[in-house]
Design a protein around this motif. Structure first.
Motif, PDB file in Angstrom:
ATOM      1  N   UNK A 180     -21.102 -41.500 -42.567  1.00  0.00           N
ATOM      2  CA  UNK A 180     -20.349 -42.375 -43.471  1.00  0.00           C
ATOM      3  C   UNK A 180     -20.565 -43.837 -43.088  1.00  0.00           C
ATOM      4  N   UNK A 181     -20.523 -44.120 -41.809  1.00  0.00           N
ATOM      5  CA  UNK A 181     -20.717 -45.486 -41.317  1.00  0.00           C
ATOM      6  C   UNK A 181     -22.064 -46.020 -41.766  1.00  0.00           C
ATOM      7  N   UNK A 182     -23.112 -45.243 -41.570  1.00  0.00           N
ATOM      8  CA  UNK A 182     -24.451 -45.679 -41.953  1.00  0.00           C
ATOM      9  C   UNK A 182     -24.548 -45.912 -43.465  1.00  0.00           C
ATOM     10  N   UNK A 183     -24.024 -45.012 -44.247  1.00  0.00           N
ATOM     11  CA  UNK A 183     -24.104 -45.140 -45.704  1.00  0.00           C
ATOM     12  C   UNK A 183     -23.288 -46.330 -46.186  1.00  0.00           C
ATOM     13  N   UNK A 184     -22.113 -46.529 -45.617  1.00  0.00           N
ATOM     14  CA  UNK A 184     -21.297 -47.690 -46.000  1.00  0.00           C
ATOM     15  C   UNK A 184     -22.033 -48.990 -45.697  1.00  0.00           C
ATOM     16  N   UNK A 185     -22.667 -49.063 -44.539  1.00  0.00           N
ATOM     17  CA  UNK A 185     -23.438 -50.261 -44.176  1.00  0.00           C
ATOM     18  C   UNK A 185     -24.570 -50.494 -45.177  1.00  0.00           C
ATOM     19  N   UNK A 186     -25.280 -49.434 -45.538  1.00  0.00           N
ATOM     20  CA  UNK A 186     -26.385 -49.543 -46.496  1.00  0.00           C
ATOM     21  C   UNK A 186     -25.886 -50.079 -47.836  1.00  0.00           C
ATOM     22  N   UNK A 187     -24.682 -49.683 -48.212  1.00  0.00           N
ATOM     23  CA  UNK A 187     -24.111 -50.094 -49.491  1.00  0.00           C
ATOM     24  C   UNK A 187     -23.312 -51.394 -49.398  1.00  0.00           C
ATOM     25  N   UNK A 188     -23.420 -52.087 -48.272  1.00  0.00           N
ATOM     26  CA  UNK A 188     -22.863 -53.427 -48.159  1.00  0.00           C
ATOM     27  C   UNK A 188     -21.399 -53.525 -47.789  1.00  0.00           C
ATOM     28  N   UNK A 189     -20.808 -52.467 -47.300  1.00  0.00           N
ATOM     29  CA  UNK A 189     -19.414 -52.529 -46.860  1.00  0.00           C
ATOM     30  C   UNK A 189     -19.368 -53.100 -45.450  1.00  0.00           C
ATOM     31  N   UNK A 218     -11.323 -46.701 -38.907  1.00  0.00           N
ATOM     32  CA  UNK A 218     -11.675 -47.744 -39.874  1.00  0.00           C
ATOM     33  C   UNK A 218     -12.733 -47.231 -40.846  1.00  0.00           C
ATOM     34  N   UNK A 219     -13.684 -46.474 -40.340  1.00  0.00           N
ATOM     35  CA  UNK A 219     -14.723 -45.906 -41.203  1.00  0.00           C
ATOM     36  C   UNK A 219     -14.084 -44.972 -42.225  1.00  0.00           C
ATOM     37  N   UNK A 220     -13.163 -44.139 -41.802  1.00  0.00           N
ATOM     38  CA  UNK A 220     -12.496 -43.212 -42.732  1.00  0.00           C
ATOM     39  C   UNK A 220     -11.705 -43.976 -43.781  1.00  0.00           C
ATOM     40  N   UNK A 221     -11.003 -44.997 -43.370  1.00  0.00           N
ATOM     41  CA  UNK A 221     -10.227 -45.797 -44.330  1.00  0.00           C
ATOM     42  C   UNK A 221     -11.143 -46.497 -45.330  1.00  0.00           C
ATOM     43  N   UNK A 243     -11.375 -45.969 -49.432  1.00  0.00           N
ATOM     44  CA  UNK A 243     -11.320 -47.086 -50.393  1.00  0.00           C
ATOM     45  C   UNK A 243     -12.564 -47.139 -51.280  1.00  0.00           C
ATOM     46  N   UNK A 244     -13.703 -46.756 -50.710  1.00  0.00           N
ATOM     47  CA  UNK A 244     -14.965 -46.774 -51.452  1.00  0.00           C
ATOM     48  C   UNK A 244     -15.125 -45.562 -52.366  1.00  0.00           C
ATOM     49  N   UNK A 245     -14.229 -44.580 -52.222  1.00  0.00           N
ATOM     50  CA  UNK A 245     -14.316 -43.375 -53.041  1.00  0.00           C
ATOM     51  C   UNK A 245     -15.222 -42.297 -52.469  1.00  0.00           C
ATOM     52  N   UNK A 246     -15.668 -42.489 -51.255  1.00  0.00           N
ATOM     53  CA  UNK A 246     -16.543 -41.512 -50.613  1.00  0.00           C
ATOM     54  C   UNK A 246     -15.779 -40.252 -50.228  1.00  0.00           C
ATOM     55  N   UNK A 247     -14.549 -40.434 -49.762  1.00  0.00           N
ATOM     56  CA  UNK A 247     -13.669 -39.295 -49.458  1.00  0.00           C
ATOM     57  C   UNK A 247     -12.438 -39.407 -50.343  1.00  0.00           C
ATOM     58  N   UNK A 248     -11.855 -38.266 -50.666  1.00  0.00           N
ATOM     59  CA  UNK A 248     -10.754 -38.236 -51.635  1.00  0.00           C
ATOM     60  C   UNK A 248      -9.373 -38.113 -50.988  1.00  0.00           C
ATOM     61  N   UNK A 249      -9.298 -37.539 -49.801  1.00  0.00           N
ATOM     62  CA  UNK A 249      -8.006 -37.271 -49.167  1.00  0.00           C
ATOM     63  C   UNK A 249      -7.961 -37.933 -47.791  1.00  0.00           C
TER      64      UNK A 249
END
Length: 129
Positions: free
Chosen positions: A47-56, A66-69, A73-79
């Motif tokens: 998740x961390x790597x993908x978020x970084x790639x997408x500019x988060x 922090x990565x989970x939160x 917020x990005x919609x990657x996880x739902x719960x």
């Protein structure tokens, strides 16, 4: 992406958790907890790597919480609460020498966490890669 591939392999391995039933001997108990721990670690690092790639920008932190939160917020996880619960269980792995704690991790993995990881993979495949 190497982290995505690592996550996929660990998730594939984790499905073996359903091949075992109680009572677990110590080796099986330890191995099942290990499958959970490895998959959780690979999931948040992916998740961390993908978020970084997408500019988060929040993805730059090394904090799993922090990565989970941010992933929520990005919609990657739902719960978010389920994932935070999974994080707490990952933190409990260091105490899995205690049979009760280890059994709790395995039970939750079978009941909730495996499905949670599968849903993450589906979301990543569908919307992030």
């Amino acid at each position: 992406m190497k982290k995505y591939e690592n996550f996929c392999v660990s998730l594939e391995n984790m499905k073996d958790i359903y091949n075992y039933e109680e009572p677990y001997d110590n080796v099986v108990l330890t191995g099942l907890v290990g499958l959970y721990e490895i998959t959780f670690e690979q999931s948040w690092k992916m998740m961390k790597e993908i978020l970084e790639i997408h500019g988060f920008a929040e993805g730059a932190t090394s904090s799993p919480k922090m990565i989970l939160r941010t992933a929520y917020k990005a919609g990657m996880i739902k719960d978010e609460e389920l994932w935070l619960s999974a994080l707490q269980e990952r933190n409990n792995v260091t105490h899995s020498y205690n049979r009760k704690i280890a059994m709790g991790i395995i039970t939750q993995t079978k009941q909730k966490f495996y499905k949670m990881f599968c849903e993450l993979k589906e979301e990543i495949d569908r919307n992030w890669i």
